[in-house]
Scaffold this active site. Structure first.
Site, PDB file in Angstrom:
ATOM      1  N   THR A  45       1.898  -1.845  10.618  1.00 12.75           N
ATOM      2  CA  THR A  45       1.007  -2.474   9.650  1.00 12.75           C
ATOM      3  C   THR A  45       1.040  -3.999   9.752  1.00 12.75           C
ATOM      4  N   GLU A  98       2.599   5.521   5.047  1.00  8.49           N
ATOM      5  CA  GLU A  98       2.359   6.594   6.028  1.00  8.49           C
ATOM      6  C   GLU A  98       0.961   7.191   5.887  1.00  8.49           C
ATOM      7  N   GLY A 141      10.178  -1.540   7.105  1.00  8.94           N
ATOM      8  CA  GLY A 141      11.477  -1.492   6.443  1.00  8.94           C
ATOM      9  C   GLY A 141      12.571  -1.992   7.379  1.00  8.94           C
TER      10      GLY A 141
HETATM   11  C1  LIG Z   1      19.424   6.637   2.374  1.00  7.43           C
HETATM   12  C2  LIG Z   1      18.685   6.466   1.104  1.00  7.43           C
HETATM   13  C3  LIG Z   1      17.472   7.292   1.095  1.00  7.43           C
HETATM   14  C4  LIG Z   1      16.472   6.841   0.091  1.00  7.43           C
HETATM   15  C5  LIG Z   1      15.106   7.218   0.580  1.00  7.43           C
HETATM   16  C6  LIG Z   1      14.072   7.147  -0.426  1.00  7.43           C
HETATM   17  C7  LIG Z   1      12.701   7.145   0.144  1.00  7.43           C
HETATM   18  C8  LIG Z   1      12.600   8.090   1.186  1.00  7.43           C
HETATM   19  C9  LIG Z   1      11.431   8.018   2.046  1.00  7.43           C
HETATM   20  C10 LIG Z   1      11.333   6.797   2.877  1.00  7.43           C
HETATM   21  C11 LIG Z   1      10.586   7.121   4.116  1.00  7.43           C
HETATM   22  C12 LIG Z   1       9.998   6.272   4.842  1.00  7.43           C
HETATM   23  C13 LIG Z   1       9.930   4.894   4.500  1.00  7.43           C
HETATM   24  C14 LIG Z   1       8.541   4.343   4.552  1.00  7.43           C
HETATM   25  C15 LIG Z   1       8.032   4.304   5.932  1.00  7.43           C
HETATM   26  C16 LIG Z   1       6.633   3.917   5.984  1.00  7.43           C
HETATM   27  C17 LIG Z   1       6.136   3.722   7.163  1.00  7.43           C
HETATM   28  C18 LIG Z   1       4.707   3.462   7.380  1.00  7.43           C
HETATM   29  O1  LIG Z   1       3.922   3.406   6.482  1.00  7.43           O
HETATM   30  S1  LIG Z   1       4.258   3.291   9.026  1.00  7.43           S
HETATM   31  C19 LIG Z   1       2.556   2.952   8.994  1.00  7.43           C
HETATM   32  C20 LIG Z   1       1.751   4.165   8.647  1.00  7.43           C
HETATM   33  N1  LIG Z   1       0.365   3.882   8.819  1.00  7.43           N
HETATM   34  C21 LIG Z   1      -0.555   4.770   8.668  1.00  7.43           C
HETATM   35  O2  LIG Z   1      -0.292   5.905   8.329  1.00  7.43           O
HETATM   36  C22 LIG Z   1      -1.932   4.320   9.008  1.00  7.43           C
HETATM   37  C23 LIG Z   1      -3.005   5.251   8.526  1.00  7.43           C
HETATM   38  N2  LIG Z   1      -4.135   5.215   9.418  1.00  7.43           N
HETATM   39  C24 LIG Z   1      -4.328   6.122  10.423  1.00  7.43           C
HETATM   40  O3  LIG Z   1      -3.510   6.998  10.638  1.00  7.43           O
HETATM   41  C25 LIG Z   1      -5.572   5.986  11.222  1.00  7.43           C
HETATM   42  O4  LIG Z   1      -6.051   4.747  11.372  1.00  7.43           O
HETATM   43  C26 LIG Z   1      -6.671   6.895  10.708  1.00  7.43           C
HETATM   44  C27 LIG Z   1      -6.239   8.321  10.977  1.00  7.43           C
HETATM   45  C28 LIG Z   1      -6.919   6.710   9.212  1.00  7.43           C
HETATM   46  C29 LIG Z   1      -7.967   6.606  11.427  1.00  7.43           C
HETATM   47  O5  LIG Z   1      -7.718   6.477  12.785  1.00  7.43           O
HETATM   48  P1  LIG Z   1      -8.868   6.216  13.844  1.00  7.43           P
HETATM   49  O6  LIG Z   1      -9.811   5.210  13.275  1.00  7.43           O
HETATM   50  O7  LIG Z   1      -8.284   5.926  15.142  1.00  7.43           O
HETATM   51  O8  LIG Z   1      -9.449   7.623  13.897  1.00  7.43           O
HETATM   52  P2  LIG Z   1     -10.797   8.225  13.393  1.00  7.43           P
HETATM   53  O9  LIG Z   1     -10.865   8.265  11.912  1.00  7.43           O
HETATM   54  O10 LIG Z   1     -11.912   7.551  14.100  1.00  7.43           O
HETATM   55  O11 LIG Z   1     -10.598   9.677  13.959  1.00  7.43           O
HETATM   56  C30 LIG Z   1     -10.734   9.941  15.348  1.00  7.43           C
HETATM   57  C31 LIG Z   1     -10.204  11.303  15.650  1.00  7.43           C
HETATM   58  O12 LIG Z   1      -8.801  11.232  15.745  1.00  7.43           O
HETATM   59  C32 LIG Z   1      -8.213  12.245  14.954  1.00  7.43           C
HETATM   60  N3  LIG Z   1      -6.901  11.786  14.527  1.00  7.43           N
HETATM   61  C33 LIG Z   1      -6.621  10.711  13.741  1.00  7.43           C
HETATM   62  N4  LIG Z   1      -5.302  10.637  13.566  1.00  7.43           N
HETATM   63  C34 LIG Z   1      -4.740  11.643  14.258  1.00  7.43           C
HETATM   64  C35 LIG Z   1      -3.401  12.070  14.462  1.00  7.43           C
HETATM   65  N5  LIG Z   1      -2.365  11.438  13.885  1.00  7.43           N
HETATM   66  N6  LIG Z   1      -3.187  13.134  15.230  1.00  7.43           N
HETATM   67  C36 LIG Z   1      -4.217  13.801  15.793  1.00  7.43           C
HETATM   68  N7  LIG Z   1      -5.517  13.439  15.643  1.00  7.43           N
HETATM   69  C37 LIG Z   1      -5.753  12.379  14.877  1.00  7.43           C
HETATM   70  C38 LIG Z   1      -9.187  12.426  13.839  1.00  7.43           C
HETATM   71  O13 LIG Z   1      -8.999  13.652  13.212  1.00  7.43           O
HETATM   72  C39 LIG Z   1     -10.487  12.307  14.551  1.00  7.43           C
HETATM   73  O14 LIG Z   1     -10.749  13.530  15.182  1.00  7.43           O
HETATM   74  P3  LIG Z   1     -12.261  13.975  15.397  1.00  7.43           P
HETATM   75  O15 LIG Z   1     -12.127  15.251  16.165  1.00  7.43           O
HETATM   76  O16 LIG Z   1     -12.971  12.895  16.088  1.00  7.43           O
HETATM   77  O17 LIG Z   1     -12.798  14.201  14.020  1.00  7.43           O
HETATM   78  C1  LIG Z   2       6.917   0.811   0.380  1.00  7.55           C
HETATM   79  C2  LIG Z   2       6.114   0.696   1.648  1.00  7.55           C
HETATM   80  C3  LIG Z   2       6.766   0.791   2.866  1.00  7.55           C
HETATM   81  C4  LIG Z   2       6.051   0.640   4.053  1.00  7.55           C
HETATM   82  N1  LIG Z   2       6.711   0.680   5.240  1.00  7.55           N
HETATM   83  C5  LIG Z   2       6.036   0.466   6.395  1.00  7.55           C
HETATM   84  C6  LIG Z   2       6.720   0.448   7.649  1.00  7.55           C
HETATM   85  O1  LIG Z   2       7.933   0.653   7.718  1.00  7.55           O
HETATM   86  N2  LIG Z   2       6.008   0.187   8.771  1.00  7.55           N
HETATM   87  C7  LIG Z   2       4.677  -0.047   8.739  1.00  7.55           C
HETATM   88  O2  LIG Z   2       4.086  -0.283   9.796  1.00  7.55           O
HETATM   89  N3  LIG Z   2       3.997  -0.014   7.569  1.00  7.55           N
HETATM   90  C8  LIG Z   2       4.636   0.231   6.407  1.00  7.55           C
HETATM   91  N4  LIG Z   2       3.954   0.261   5.207  1.00  7.55           N
HETATM   92  C9  LIG Z   2       2.510  -0.004   5.205  1.00  7.55           C
HETATM   93  C10 LIG Z   2       1.683   1.229   4.844  1.00  7.55           C
HETATM   94  O3  LIG Z   2       1.662   2.142   5.883  1.00  7.55           O
HETATM   95  C11 LIG Z   2       0.270   0.775   4.475  1.00  7.55           C
HETATM   96  O4  LIG Z   2       0.356  -0.042   3.318  1.00  7.55           O
HETATM   97  C12 LIG Z   2      -0.614   1.975   4.205  1.00  7.55           C
HETATM   98  O5  LIG Z   2      -0.891   2.670   5.405  1.00  7.55           O
HETATM   99  C13 LIG Z   2      -1.942   1.593   3.510  1.00  7.55           C
HETATM  100  O6  LIG Z   2      -2.622   0.632   4.222  1.00  7.55           O
HETATM  101  P1  LIG Z   2      -3.182  -0.719   3.531  1.00  7.55           P
HETATM  102  O7  LIG Z   2      -2.051  -1.356   2.837  1.00  7.55           O
HETATM  103  O8  LIG Z   2      -3.889  -1.464   4.591  1.00  7.55           O
HETATM  104  O9  LIG Z   2      -4.207  -0.232   2.440  1.00  7.55           O
HETATM  105  P2  LIG Z   2      -5.778  -0.427   2.462  1.00  7.55           P
HETATM  106  O10 LIG Z   2      -6.349   0.387   3.569  1.00  7.55           O
HETATM  107  O11 LIG Z   2      -6.133  -1.863   2.427  1.00  7.55           O
HETATM  108  O12 LIG Z   2      -6.136   0.269   1.089  1.00  7.55           O
HETATM  109  C14 LIG Z   2      -6.733  -0.406  -0.040  1.00  7.55           C
HETATM  110  C15 LIG Z   2      -7.780   0.518  -0.661  1.00  7.55           C
HETATM  111  O13 LIG Z   2      -8.866   0.672   0.253  1.00  7.55           O
HETATM  112  C16 LIG Z   2      -9.191   2.036   0.398  1.00  7.55           C
HETATM  113  N5  LIG Z   2      -9.664   2.306   1.763  1.00  7.55           N
HETATM  114  C17 LIG Z   2      -9.253   1.759   2.921  1.00  7.55           C
HETATM  115  N6  LIG Z   2      -9.900   2.309   3.962  1.00  7.55           N
HETATM  116  C18 LIG Z   2     -10.735   3.240   3.467  1.00  7.55           C
HETATM  117  C19 LIG Z   2     -11.644   4.172   4.039  1.00  7.55           C
HETATM  118  N7  LIG Z   2     -11.810   4.261   5.365  1.00  7.55           N
HETATM  119  N8  LIG Z   2     -12.331   4.966   3.214  1.00  7.55           N
HETATM  120  C20 LIG Z   2     -12.148   4.900   1.870  1.00  7.55           C
HETATM  121  N9  LIG Z   2     -11.286   4.066   1.279  1.00  7.55           N
HETATM  122  C21 LIG Z   2     -10.585   3.242   2.062  1.00  7.55           C
HETATM  123  C22 LIG Z   2      -7.904   2.794   0.093  1.00  7.55           C
HETATM  124  O14 LIG Z   2      -8.166   4.100  -0.354  1.00  7.55           O
HETATM  125  C23 LIG Z   2      -7.262   1.923  -0.988  1.00  7.55           C
HETATM  126  O15 LIG Z   2      -7.758   2.334  -2.228  1.00  7.55           O
HETATM  127  C24 LIG Z   2       4.648   0.408   4.013  1.00  7.55           C
HETATM  128  C25 LIG Z   2       4.003   0.321   2.775  1.00  7.55           C
HETATM  129  C26 LIG Z   2       4.716   0.462   1.605  1.00  7.55           C
HETATM  130  C27 LIG Z   2       4.007   0.361   0.290  1.00  7.55           C
END
Ligand SMILES: CCCCCCCCCC/C=C\CCC/C=C/C(=O)SCCNC(=O)CCNC(=O)[C@H](O)C(C)(C)COP(=O)(O)OP(=O)(O)OC[C@H]1O[C@@H](n2cnc3c(N)ncnc32)[C@H](O)[C@@H]1OP(=O)(O)O
Ligand SMILES: Cc1cc2nc3c(=O)[nH]c(=O)nc-3n(C[C@H](O)[C@H](O)[C@H](O)COP(=O)(O)OP(=O)(O)OC[C@H]3O[C@@H](n4cnc5c(N)ncnc54)[C@H](O)[C@@H]3O)c2cc1C
Length: 666
Positions: free
Chosen positions: A149, A431, A188
């Site tokens: 991110t 996530e 993180g």
């Molecule tokens: C010891 C103490 C313990 C205490 C613990 C307490 C807490 C415990 C929990 C803590 C755990 C973790 C800590 C936090 C960690 C956080 C980490 C993060 O957040 S990392 C960052 C995560 N980011 C995201 O998730 C980003 C979200 N966005 C996306 O995934 C993509 O951009 C998406 C999917 C929204 C769009 O992607 P894109 O634009 O490329 O795709 P399209 O929409 O155009 O779709 C195209 C096509 O691809 C298919 N698709 C998309 N994603 C996938 C996939 N992952 N796998 C397979 N296919 C995928 C999609 O379905 C489309 O298919 P089509 O056939 O064309 O329709």
């Molecule tokens: C506690 C915490 C820990 C994290 N840890 C990590 C980490 O370890 N590594 C890492 O890489 N990232 C991490 N992240 C980032 C996290 O993965 C992103 O914040 C998350 O994926 C959401 O993305 P954003 O912040 O850009 O939200 P945005 O996409 O800006 O969302 C804002 C609003 O816009 C809307 N929106 C956005 N796109 C669309 C769409 N296509 N259609 C409709 N609505 C839409 C959403 O629904 C939401 O209401 C962490 C976040 C938090 C809060």
């Protein structure tokens, strides 16, 4: 020696009422007696490590002290774990995850190392890259995080701005963060803890863009821990929760890494700069799929923690009279309280059961991908998205409901409910943001609907669409099986409506993308209904499966819980069922009674059910939820730890209050 206190009498009575063997359920929830024994043994070792006991409750520490304490304790935890694993089997990930809560009061700054850094090397690295990085990472000789991110983009990862430009002359990638919005933001442990990270960046070769790819990057010197030249890194500051997670920012200025540092299991860059495409570019998103699956299990655990606290407290707490002249009742005897709490227990079971089959589905896809087969990947992606979204959202609601069910004391930090809420609610966003993931599933559902219309065979999780098209709606019966069909009818109906809405906008001349946006409220509702149908169906099937292998008394209680879950959601979504299924008003009236009967059936087992989660006091860290039920004594003991109670008169009296009062008197 630690003082042994008497167990609260109400809890003693509650435990005597229990109709099933609590230990049997614990083994079942853990996945077997051996797993429970291993977990208890490890938790017991941790309990006796003196250095892990906090002298001052963390809540009174400064931001910096809290972080430093978390690092100190995580290092001890890791050493204890290493010693344990030298003598015995490697601890199961779920057991180490649970034990972590007994040590770190919030989220560990090392969490992303095992949670995403190591899994990404395994999932995205070639065998050679794994051989190079995994031993160091597993031994924690290097510590990493997952930096995807950025300030400007979290959801739309194709829009990430960090660049990795290949230089064929030196066989290196040059990393750059061209703008402030290109800075990594959130990972993180990135703030001040890790020395490595997986960086997701846009690949450029000879001026051409090849999309986002993962790179292993060393960002700090291994000896001095100073950021390497060309790296700007730091911590992002306080958040709603995640106090010790050490979330950070990261920028690159012409920072060079060797070619071998691009993780190349999927796509490759050859020495001369030739780009070799992988089987499916979305495999780069693989770590996120894995974490989304795990979040279903985390949600089960966070719900179980909150339920344990609130149910034990409700058994101990007496407030108001049901009848005049009678003693004040245990608040758990108010039906409204049971309504708030028993769904929390059932929800945790629903998520545990769902995780069991979802994890198997995940393993199957990983195995298939190893054989270059990807047929089940789209279904897994759709399932992991909607189940992550629904389980984290439901868990957030349930934890807050449990806090409210504890009245004023639920607002105390010492109840631990605020911290649990902090990390539970974060999972709704991280996530993959909630709405965004529901829309990913909706995309799959629209395709599935189209295939159903074309008479094609559908994947198992959407096969109900074909049944719905073929058959008349089944005659309604208030049995769990028919109600689950009812949820499928709601999902099918909403999927059809959303599909038709898109078509209508397209026919009216809109682009498909605009039509999608115009129909998107209906799309997320369809996705939610699909999730609920999947959750209820999977939970029911798993319960039926396990019921044959457990004692009849336990099978009966598991059956009450699954029925409660299904009836609760029937009543919550009665409006939808009236629109899309054959349920009638009279059926709903009967189910209202059924729901009340189920609450009464679960009532004697409520404390036993939360005891079966087997969450130790060290993990719960709650004045309200401890096993012995010494709620009031603990609240007072914790209050006495406030630094403000350490001196009879605080200096602010002499400095400010006294002069202020004097002035007021004049
Ligand atoms: C010891 C103490 C313990 C205490 C613990 C307490 C807490 C415990 C929990 C803590 C755990 C973790 C800590 C936090 C960690 C956080 C980490 C993060 O957040 S990392 C960052 C995560 N980011 C995201 O998730 C980003 C979200 N966005 C996306 O995934 C993509 O951009 C998406 C999917 C929204 C769009 O992607 P894109 O634009 O490329 O795709 P399209 O929409 O155009 O779709 C195209 C096509 O691809 C298919 N698709 C998309 N994603 C996938 C996939 N992952 N796998 C397979 N296919 C995928 C999609 O379905 C489309 O298919 P089509 O056939 O064309 O329709
Ligand atoms: C506690 C915490 C820990 C994290 N840890 C990590 C980490 O370890 N590594 C890492 O890489 N990232 C991490 N992240 C980032 C996290 O993965 C992103 O914040 C998350 O994926 C959401 O993305 P954003 O912040 O850009 O939200 P945005 O996409 O800006 O969302 C804002 C609003 O816009 C809307 N929106 C956005 N796109 C669309 C769409 N296509 N259609 C409709 N609505 C839409 C959403 O629904 C939401 O209401 C962490 C976040 C938090 C809060």
């Amino acid at each position: 020696m630690a003082t042994v206190h008497k167990i609260n009498e109400d809890l003693v009575k509650e435990r005597q009422k229990c109709t099933f063997n609590v230990q049997e359920l614990t083994y079942l929830l853990d996945g077997g007696e051996e797993v429970t024994k291993e977990r208890r043994e490890f938790e017991n070792i941790l309990r006796n490590v003196k250095e892990l006991q906090d002298e001052v409750p963390e809540v009174y520490l400064s931001h910096k002290e809290r972080y430093e304490n978390a690092v100190r304790k995580t290092c001890i935890l890791q050493n204890v774990r290493n010693d344990f694993e030298k003598k015995r089997e490697v601890l199961s990930p779920r057991n180490i995850f649970r034990a972590g809560y007994a040590v770190i009061k919030d989220v560990s700054p090392f969490f992303l190392h095992n949670g995403m850094f190591v899994p990404t090397i395994i999932g995205q690295g070639t065998p050679e890259q794994q051989a190079e990085w995994l031993p160091k990472a597993k031994a924690m000789a290097i510590i990493g995080t997952y930096a995807q991110t950025e300030l400007g983009h979290g959801t739309f990862i194709r829009g990430l701005e960090t660049t990795a430009t290949y230089d064929a002359k030196t066989e290196e990638f040059i990393l750059n963060s061209p703008k402030v919005t290109s800075y990594k933001w959130w990972p993180g442990g990135l703030g001040t803890t890790v020395n490595h990270c997986i960086t997701v960046a846009q690949l450029y070769i000879n001026g051409k863009k090849y999309g986002i790819h993962p790179f292993i990057v060393q960002i700090r010197d291994l000896e001095t821990h100073k950021p390497l030249p060309g790296i700007k890194v730091g911590e992002i500051g306080p958040k709603m929760g995640f106090a010790t997670a050490n979330n950070g920012f990261l920028g690159f200025q012409n920072f060079r890494i060797p070619r071998k540092n691009m993780l190349m299991k999927n796509a490759q860059v050859l020495k001369d700069g030739t780009f070799v495409k992988g089987m499916n570019e979305k495999l780069t998103y693989g770590t996120m799929v894995m974490v989304r699956v795990n979040i279903v299990s985390d949600s089960a655990f966070h719900t179980a923690m909150a339920a344990t606290i609130a149910v034990r407290y409700a058994a101990v707490r007496h407030q108001s009279q049901l009848k005049a002249k009678e003693p004040e009742v245990q608040i758990i005897d108010y039906l409204t309280q049971q309504h708030k709490l028993f769904i929390a227990i059932a929800t945790s079971h629903a998520f545990s059961n769902t995780y069991t089959w979802l994890y198997q589905a995940y393993l199957k896809v990983v195995e298939d991908l190893g054989k270059q087969k990807q047929d089940h990947l789209p279904e897994l992606h759709a399932l992991s998205c909607c189940l992550k979204a629904t389980s984290s959202r439901d868990a957030g609601v349930i934890v807050e409901q449990c806090r409210l069910a504890c009245g004023g004391h639920g607002y105390m930090a010492s109840s631990n409910l605020p911290i649990i809420y902090g990390y539970t609610t974060a999972a709704i966003t991280y996530e993959g943001e909630h709405t965004v993931l529901l829309l990913q599933t909706a995309r799959y559902l629209m395709k599935a609907w189209m295939s159903a219309l074309e008479g094609k065979v559908l994947a198992p999780s959407v096969a109900y669409l074909v049944d719905w098209l073929k058959s008349d709606k089944q005659r309604w019966q208030n049995t769990p099986e028919v109600i689950v069909k009812g949820f499928q009818h709601v999902a099918a109906g909403k999927i059809k409506d959303a599909f038709d809405a898109i078509q209508k906008h397209v026919k009216a001349g809109k682009d498909y993308e605009d039509a999608w946006n115009l129909a998107s409220v209906q799309l997320i509702k369809a996705s939610e209904a699909h999730s609920r149908a999947i959750l209820c169906d999977g939970y029911l099937r798993e319960t039926v499966r396990t019921s044959s292998s457990v004692s009849p008394s336990l099978a009966k209680v598991l059956n009450h819980l699954v029925q409660l879950y299904i009836v609760y959601w029937t009543l919550e979504t009665a409006g939808d069922l009236l629109v899309y299924s054959n349920i009638g008003k009279d059926d709903i009236a009967v189910l209202k009674e059924k729901y009340e009967e189920l609450l009464a059936l679960i009532r004697p087992n409520a404390v036993g059910l939360v005891d079966a989660f087997d969450i130790s006091d060290e993990i719960l860290q709650s004045t309200l939820g401890s096993y012995d039920g010494r709620v009031y004594e603990r609240l007072m003991e914790e209050a006495m730890k406030s630094p403000l109670n350490k001196e009879p008169v605080n200096q602010s009296f002499h400095k400010y209050l006294k002069p202020f009062i004097k002035k007021a008197k004049l």
